[in-house]
Write a protein that holds these residues in place. Structure first.
Motif: not given
Length: 348
Positions: A142-152
Motif C-alpha cells: 500500500a503506497l500513497d501518492a507520495r510513495h510512502e507505505y501506509v500499511g501495517t
C-alpha cells in the motif's frame, strides 16, 4: 538500453548473487544443531563457511548501497515501510557475526552452546524474513501518492508473503545441506546427504507452490521459462542427491535459487515497488531513479570494480575448495600445572 534499466539489472544481479552465496551460509547455520552432534562436528560445519561467510555478506551491503545510489526513492520507501522486518534481519546478522567471532574465545560447553543458538537464530530469521520481504515486493504494498507505505506490519504478514518466507527458508536449508555434502567428509557429510534428501522434497513442494502462484498472479509470459528452469534445478538436485553427485546437486540448488530470484525481478519490471492502492502510486525504474549523471558515474565505477571483486571472491573459493572433516579440527590442549619442585636436601 537506458541507464535506469541497466541499474535495475545490476541490482537484480547483486541480490541474486547474495541469495546464491549467503543462502548456503544461512542453511549451514540453520543445520548447526541438527548435523553437529558434538563440538568438533559443529566446528567442522562452521569451518566449512568460515573463510567465505563475511565475503558473501558484502553482496548484501553492495546491493543496499547500489539501491540507495541508483534508486533513492525505492530505498527510502523500502527501508521505511519495511523497517521492522529489515531491523530484525540486521539484528540477526549482527548477532550471527558476533557469534562466529566469539564462539571460540572460551572452551566452556555452555559458552559455546549459547553462541551456537545465536548462529542458528541469526541464520533462520534472515532466511525467512527475506522471503517475506521479496514476496511483498512482488505482490505489491500500500503506497500513497507520495510513495510512502501506509500499511501495517500485519499487512506484510499475508499468506503469500509467509509462503515466500517458507520458500526461501527451505531452499536455503537445502542449499546448505548440499553445500556441506560437497564440502565435508565422514559422518557429517553422510548426515548432510540424508538431510538434503528430506529438504529437497520440502523445497519442491513449498517452492514449487510459491513459484506457481507467483507466475499465475504476477508473472509474465517470459517468466514461464525462468520458473521452468528453477523447477528443473530442484528436480535435478533431487536426482543428483539420490545418486551422490554432490557437485551437480549444488548446481541444481543454485540454479533454483538464481532463477527464482530472476523470476521475481523480471515479473516486477518496470516497477520496483508496485502499489496495491492504484498503479499511479507505484514506484518504477523511472520515477525512483537518480539523475542520469549519477547513474553514468555509477556505471563506470561498476564496470571497473565489479569484475575485480568477482575474481577475488572466486579465488577465495578456489583456495578453500578442499573437503574438511573432524580430523582437520585441532583438539584443545589441556593446561597442566607444573609439578612442585622439592627443596634440596640440606648439606650434611
Amino acid at each position: 538500453m537506458e541507464a535506469t534499466t541497466v541499474w535495475f539489472v545490476a541490482i537484480a544481479f547483486l541480490w541474486t548473487g547474495y541469495f546464491f552465496l549467503e543462502g548456503f551460509d544461512f542453511g549451514v547455520g540453520a543445520l548447526l544443531p541438527v548435523l553437529g552432534r558434538d563440538d568438533t562436528e559443529r566446528r567442522v560445519l562452521l569451518n566449512a563457511i568460515g573463510p567465505v561467510w563475511d565475503g558473501n555478506e558484502v553482496w548484501f551491503i553492495v546491493a543496499g548501497a547500489g539501491t540507495f545510489a541508483a534508486f533513492p526513492e525505492w530505498y527510502a520507501t523500502l527501508f521505511s515501510g519495511f523497517y521492522l522486518p529489515l531491523l530484525a534481519i540486521l539484528l540477526a546478522l549482527i548477532v550471527r557475526g558476533v557469534a562466529f567471532e566469539y564462539r571460540g574465545k572460551r572452551d566452556e560447553p555452555h559458552w559455546r552452546r549459547r553462541w551456537d543458538r545465536a548462529i542458528f537464530w541469526g541464520s533462520v530469521v534472515p532466511a525467512f524474513v527475506w522471503g517475506v520481504i521479496f514476496a511483498n515486493l512482488s505482490r505489491g504494498v500500500a503506497l500513497d501518492a507520495r510513495h510512502e507505505y501506509v500499511g501495517t506490519l500485519t499487512d506484510l504478514l499475508n499468506p503469500y508473503a509467509l509462503l515466500g518466507g517458507l520458500t526461501t527458508l527451505t531452499l536455503f536449508v537445502l542449499h546448505g545441506a548440499v553445500f556441506l555434502a560437497l564440502k565435508t567428509a565422514g559422518d557429517v557429510r553422510a548426515r548432510a546427504v540424508r538431510i538434503a534428501r528430506i529438504a529437497v522434497v520440502a523445497a519442491i513442494a513449498v517452492g514449487g507452490t510459491f513459484l506457481l502462484i507467483t507466475q499465475l498472479q504476477h508473472g509474465k509470459p517470459v517468466t514461464w521459462a525462468t520458473v521452468a528452469v528453477a523447477a528443473a534445478g530442484l528436480v535435478g538436485a533431487a536426482v543428483a542427491v539420490a545418486r551422490g553427485r554432490d557437485g551437480w546437486a549444488f548446481i541444481g540448488t543454485g540454479a533454483a535459487i538464481v532463477f527464482a530470484v530472476v523470476t521475481l525481478f523480471v515479473a516486477l519490471f518496470p516497477d520496483v515497488m508496485p502499489s496495491t492502492i492504484t498503479a499511479a502510486n507505484s514506484l518504477t525504474t523511472t520515477n525512483a531513479a537518480s539523475s542520469p549523471y549519477t547513474l553514468k558515474i555509477m556505471t563506470i565505477s561498476a564496470v571497473v570494480f565489479t569484475p575485480l571483486v568477482v575474481l577475488y571472491q572466486g579465488w577465495t573459493y578456489w583456495v578453500f575448495r578442499r573437503r574438511i572433516d573432524a580430523s582437520h579440527i585441532p583438539q584443545p590442549t589441556r593446561r597442566t600445572e607444573p609439578e612442585p619442585t622439592k627443596d634440596p636436601e640440606p648439606a650434611r
